[in-house]
Design an enzyme around this catalytic site. Structure first.
Site, PDB file in Angstrom:
ATOM      1  N   ASP A  77      -5.804  -4.177  -7.337  1.00  0.00           N
ATOM      2  CA  ASP A  77      -6.638  -2.917  -7.180  1.00  0.00           C
ATOM      3  C   ASP A  77      -7.355  -2.707  -8.555  1.00  0.00           C
ATOM      4  O   ASP A  77      -8.799  -2.115  -8.393  1.00  0.00           O
ATOM      5  CB  ASP A  77      -5.784  -1.880  -7.013  1.00  0.00           C
ATOM      6  CG  ASP A  77      -5.374  -1.432  -5.765  1.00  0.00           C
ATOM      7  OD1 ASP A  77      -5.944  -2.123  -4.585  1.00  0.00           O
ATOM      8  OD2 ASP A  77      -4.085  -0.848  -5.649  1.00  0.00           O
TER       9      ASP A  77
ATOM     10  N   LYS B  78       3.588   1.372  -3.776  1.00  0.00           N
ATOM     11  CA  LYS B  78       3.058   0.517  -4.933  1.00  0.00           C
ATOM     12  C   LYS B  78       4.006   0.660  -6.261  1.00  0.00           C
ATOM     13  O   LYS B  78       3.751  -0.156  -7.136  1.00  0.00           O
ATOM     14  CB  LYS B  78       1.457   1.014  -5.302  1.00  0.00           C
ATOM     15  CG  LYS B  78       0.677   0.493  -4.023  1.00  0.00           C
ATOM     16  CD  LYS B  78      -0.842   0.883  -4.426  1.00  0.00           C
ATOM     17  CE  LYS B  78      -1.770   0.581  -3.228  1.00  0.00           C
ATOM     18  NZ  LYS B  78      -3.224   0.684  -3.615  1.00  0.00           N
TER      19      LYS B  78
ATOM     20  N   THR C 269       0.910  -1.119   0.016  1.00  0.00           N
ATOM     21  CA  THR C 269      -0.138   0.023   0.172  1.00  0.00           C
ATOM     22  C   THR C 269       0.870   1.317  -0.009  1.00  0.00           C
ATOM     23  O   THR C 269       2.106   1.045  -0.239  1.00  0.00           O
ATOM     24  CB  THR C 269      -0.918  -0.030   1.188  1.00  0.00           C
ATOM     25  OG1 THR C 269      -1.908   1.216   1.088  1.00  0.00           O
ATOM     26  CG2 THR C 269      -0.395   0.180   2.494  1.00  0.00           C
TER      27      THR C 269
END
Length: 282
Positions: free
Chosen positions: A107, A71, A67
């Protein structure tokens, strides 16, 4: 949970990690499926990323999520990245197969699944995306790939990120994408013609939950507002969007789906998505 020498470890690296709901979500899913796994959060400062990745590999951790702020910067530290993560240029999930680290981006697919689950097809929709960091890159790519027309707005200090992202999408996906500085005028102009608004920044996250990235006066009926912030779940942006008659989607939907897709890569088992979402909400 009985932890032994056989227990496989998964985790999260980022800074901060105190707010994360991922351990509750993943550990509940492991327990539900009777898997001998445990999920732990690790705070890793930006300057310690290389050492952390080496350490996780040495400890034979099965896999980990990535996170803010790692990333993008983790990409060159991995042995391989899959095609979608390569196009996006950001990784949020890593699988360790015998010391070989492969990066993925769940994601992107997680965001799209959350959107489709709410009956929203992004094809042909004018979409405003706030931010141009790792999460925005994933969302922008998958939205463009699904046929949305994008306007990416970012702060002046990091406007070059948004310009580069829009160029990347036009060249790699062949979709309409433009980048603008995040100013009141640009935001107002973009939202006047938009169908979907995505907050892909951390604005509104605890402890600054009384802040919204969009003035309430710009929110309107018929707009779909997706805030990827999930702590708090009901952000000021979503509250004011609902008051304006907009449809709202909260960050827990994306969190649960991206987590479920990561879970499946680590375990090879189908994830209990509803349980994971409920656990995050609790």
């Amino acid at each position: 949970m009985n932890i032994s020498g056989k227990t496989k470890i998964c985790g999260l690296i980022g800074d901060p990690v105190e707010h994360t709901m991922s351990p509750a979500m993943h550990n509940a899913a492991f327990a539900e499926l009777g898997l001998d796994y445990v999920y732990l959060p690790f705070r890793v400062r930006a300057g310690d990323l290389r050492d952390a990745v080496t350490g996780l590999k040495a400890l034979n951790v099965r896999g980990f999520n990535v996170t803010i702020p790692h990333k993008v910067s983790i990409v060159p530290l991995l042995d391989e990245i899959d095609a979608i993560a390569g196009k996006i240029g950001a990784v949020n999930t890593v699988v360790n197969d015998g010391g070989r680290l492969t990066g993925y981006n769940t994601d992107a697919a997680g965001f799209l699944k959350a959107l489709l689950e709410q009956g929203v097809d992004p094809g042909g929709k004018n979409t405003v995306i706030l931010g141009a960091g790792g999460a925005s890159r994933a969302i922008s790519f998958i939205m463009a790939d699904s046929g949305a027309r994008l306007t990416v707005l970012n702060r002046k200090e990091e406007l070059d990120w948004a310009v580069e992202l829009a160029r990347h999408i036009r060249e790699d996906v062949g979709s309409e994408a433009r980048a603008l500085e995040l100013t009141p005028d640009n935001l107002s102009g973009a939202l006047a013609k938009s169908d979907i608004l995505v907050n892909a920044t951390s604005v509104g996250m605890t402890p600054d939950s009384d802040v919204s990235p969009v003035p309430a006066i710009l929110l309107k009926s018929g707009l779909i507002v997706f805030d990827i912030v999930y702590n708090p779940v009901w952000t000021r942006l979503l509250r004011e969007a609902a008051e304006a008659g907009a449809r709202t989607i909260d960050g827990v939907d994306m969190l649960a789906w991206q987590g479920a897709l990561a879970f499946e890569k680590w375990t090879g088992r189908q994830a209990p998505v509803k349980l994971m979402r409920n656990q995050a909400l609790r």
